[in-house]
Enzyme design. Structure first.
Site, PDB file in Angstrom:
ATOM      1  N   ASP A  55       0.823  -1.203   0.000  1.00 31.59           N
ATOM      2  CA  ASP A  55       0.000   0.000   0.000  1.00 31.59           C
ATOM      3  C   ASP A  55       0.862   1.260   0.000  1.00 31.59           C
ATOM      4  O   ASP A  55       0.351   2.374  -0.062  1.00 31.59           O
ATOM      5  CB  ASP A  55      -1.002  -0.002   1.154  1.00 31.59           C
ATOM      6  CG  ASP A  55      -0.355  -0.109   2.526  1.00 31.59           C
ATOM      7  OD1 ASP A  55       0.882  -0.158   2.609  1.00 31.59           O
ATOM      8  OD2 ASP A  55      -1.103  -0.145   3.527  1.00 31.59           O
ATOM      9  N   SER A  56       2.189   1.069   0.018  1.00 33.13           N
ATOM     10  CA  SER A  56       3.121   2.173  -0.222  1.00 33.13           C
ATOM     11  C   SER A  56       2.873   2.813  -1.572  1.00 33.13           C
ATOM     12  O   SER A  56       3.347   3.930  -1.830  1.00 33.13           O
ATOM     13  CB  SER A  56       4.566   1.682  -0.127  1.00 33.13           C
ATOM     14  OG  SER A  56       4.761   0.522  -0.915  1.00 33.13           O
ATOM     15  N   ASP A  96      -0.825  -6.238   0.202  1.00 31.72           N
ATOM     16  CA  ASP A  96      -1.246  -5.592   1.440  1.00 31.72           C
ATOM     17  C   ASP A  96      -2.765  -5.510   1.543  1.00 31.72           C
ATOM     18  O   ASP A  96      -3.452  -5.200   0.561  1.00 31.72           O
ATOM     19  CB  ASP A  96      -0.697  -4.166   1.513  1.00 31.72           C
ATOM     20  CG  ASP A  96       0.675  -4.091   2.151  1.00 31.72           C
ATOM     21  OD1 ASP A  96       1.067  -5.041   2.847  1.00 31.72           O
ATOM     22  OD2 ASP A  96       1.362  -3.077   1.940  1.00 31.72           O
ATOM     23  N   LYS A 115      -0.933  -9.478   3.481  1.00 27.59           N
ATOM     24  CA  LYS A 115      -0.231  -8.910   4.643  1.00 27.59           C
ATOM     25  C   LYS A 115      -1.180  -8.010   5.420  1.00 27.59           C
ATOM     26  O   LYS A 115      -1.848  -7.157   4.830  1.00 27.59           O
ATOM     27  CB  LYS A 115       1.016  -8.129   4.215  1.00 27.59           C
ATOM     28  CG  LYS A 115       1.778  -7.506   5.404  1.00 27.59           C
ATOM     29  CD  LYS A 115       3.185  -7.127   5.026  1.00 27.59           C
ATOM     30  CE  LYS A 115       3.272  -5.936   4.098  1.00 27.59           C
ATOM     31  NZ  LYS A 115       2.779  -4.691   4.736  1.00 27.59           N
ATOM     32  N   GLU A 139      -1.422  -5.467   8.860  1.00 28.23           N
ATOM     33  CA  GLU A 139      -0.727  -4.717   9.905  1.00 28.23           C
ATOM     34  C   GLU A 139      -1.452  -4.888  11.233  1.00 28.23           C
ATOM     35  O   GLU A 139      -2.680  -4.863  11.294  1.00 28.23           O
ATOM     36  CB  GLU A 139      -0.680  -3.225   9.560  1.00 28.23           C
ATOM     37  CG  GLU A 139       0.239  -2.887   8.409  1.00 28.23           C
ATOM     38  CD  GLU A 139       0.398  -1.383   8.237  1.00 28.23           C
ATOM     39  OE1 GLU A 139       0.090  -0.625   9.188  1.00 28.23           O
ATOM     40  OE2 GLU A 139       0.834  -0.957   7.157  1.00 28.23           O
ATOM     41  N   GLU A 190       9.080  -3.899  10.753  1.00 25.80           N
ATOM     42  CA  GLU A 190       9.518  -2.620  10.197  1.00 25.80           C
ATOM     43  C   GLU A 190      10.046  -1.693  11.287  1.00 25.80           C
ATOM     44  O   GLU A 190       9.411  -1.504  12.321  1.00 25.80           O
ATOM     45  CB  GLU A 190       8.353  -1.938   9.472  1.00 25.80           C
ATOM     46  CG  GLU A 190       8.749  -0.616   8.824  1.00 25.80           C
ATOM     47  CD  GLU A 190       7.717  -0.075   7.853  1.00 25.80           C
ATOM     48  OE1 GLU A 190       7.950   1.004   7.298  1.00 25.80           O
ATOM     49  OE2 GLU A 190       6.678  -0.740   7.647  1.00 25.80           O
TER      50      GLU A 190
END
Length: 268
Positions: A50-51, A89, A117, A119, A186
């Protein structure tokens, strides 16, 4: 193709790489063209991150990325890398309920992802267990959580105090016990990341987490020197090289030989 690297092709091979001590290379990709370049360079794993909200869409963070964006870009990456491992993501607020998480994770898998993924810490354990039981592999993202950057007040190293380190260790244990197939850590001190990696039975990928993890991931644009204000854990692999493929192959080689990250590219 990078002739010196046997590229990993399945999650089973990724788990075997951890057992063998063979470093895993991961790189973000957002479209078919760059995915093809990464394949030629011998990158093991492509992350549709999602960067893209920042490096593709020009946003100030990742929070504006939608599930439709992620599905679209995952589909593009899969077209460019039909046999590669692809992680996608789950974007901001796409996993706020089990029903929503199943729908959105399923959409990413149908678009071509091999693993999604998510978070979050131990609070995500039940959700990860449910997704895993349904046949959806999950990578749990701990440490710095970019989707909470506004809550955190910026991109800051996590786990420097004993209390924060203990919390992240607890998160890692809970998520692995819940069935997470991988961990991504991270921006944490290298000693903490190494400790988590030793204890975890699953592969641990680091970004800004030092050398003692099972593999490394960077944002593609950072590897190519496109970030005017890169964080300390970034290295410009394009500098002094003649092509993007050469730069990406140099990144793979540096990860494989454990020459990246260096001590000055990690957090004490």
């Amino acid at each position: 193709m990078n002739e010196h690297v046997a590229v990993l092709r399945s999650l089973r091979e990724v788990w075997a790489a951890k057992a063998e001590g063979r470093p895993i290379s991961m790189l973000t990709a957002y479209d078919a063209g760059f995915a093809q370049q990464a394949v030629q360079a011998g990158v093991d794993f492509l992350l549709v991150g999602d960067s893209l909200g920042m490096v593709v869409q020009g946003g100030r963070d990742t929070l504006g990325v939608t599930i439709e964006d992620m599905v679209y870009h995952t589909r593009l990456v899969r077209r460019g890398a039909p046999t590669s491992l692809v992680m996608a993501d789950m974007p901001f607020l796409s996993d706020t309920s089990p029903d929503a998480a199943f729908v959105h994770a399923g959409a990413l898998m149908r678009a071509g992802a091999d693993i999604v993924k998510i978070e979050g810490g131990a609070a995500k354990a039940d959700l990860i267990a449910s997704l895993t039981e349904a046949g959806i592999p999950v990578c749990a993202h701990i440490g710095l959580l970019p989707q909470r950057v506004r809550q955190l007040g910026g991109y800051r190293v996590q786990g420097r105090s004993e209390e924060d380190a203990a919390r992240i260790l607890t998160d890692a244990r809970a998520l692995v016990d819940a069935g997470a197939a991988m961990l991504l850590i991270e921006c944490v001190p290298s000693g903490l990341a190494e400790r988590i990696t030793r204890q975890a039975s699953v592969p641990v990928i680091g970004i800004g987490a030092g050398q003692g993890v099972d593999g490394q991931v960077l944002v593609l644009q950072d590897v190519l020197g496109m970030n005017p204000n890169p964080p300390r854990f970034v290295r410009d692999f394009l500098r002094g090289r003649g092509s993007i493929v050469e730069a990406l192959a140099a990144y793979v080689s540096a990860v494989q030989s454990r020459q990246f990250p260096a001590e000055h590219e990690s957090y004490a």
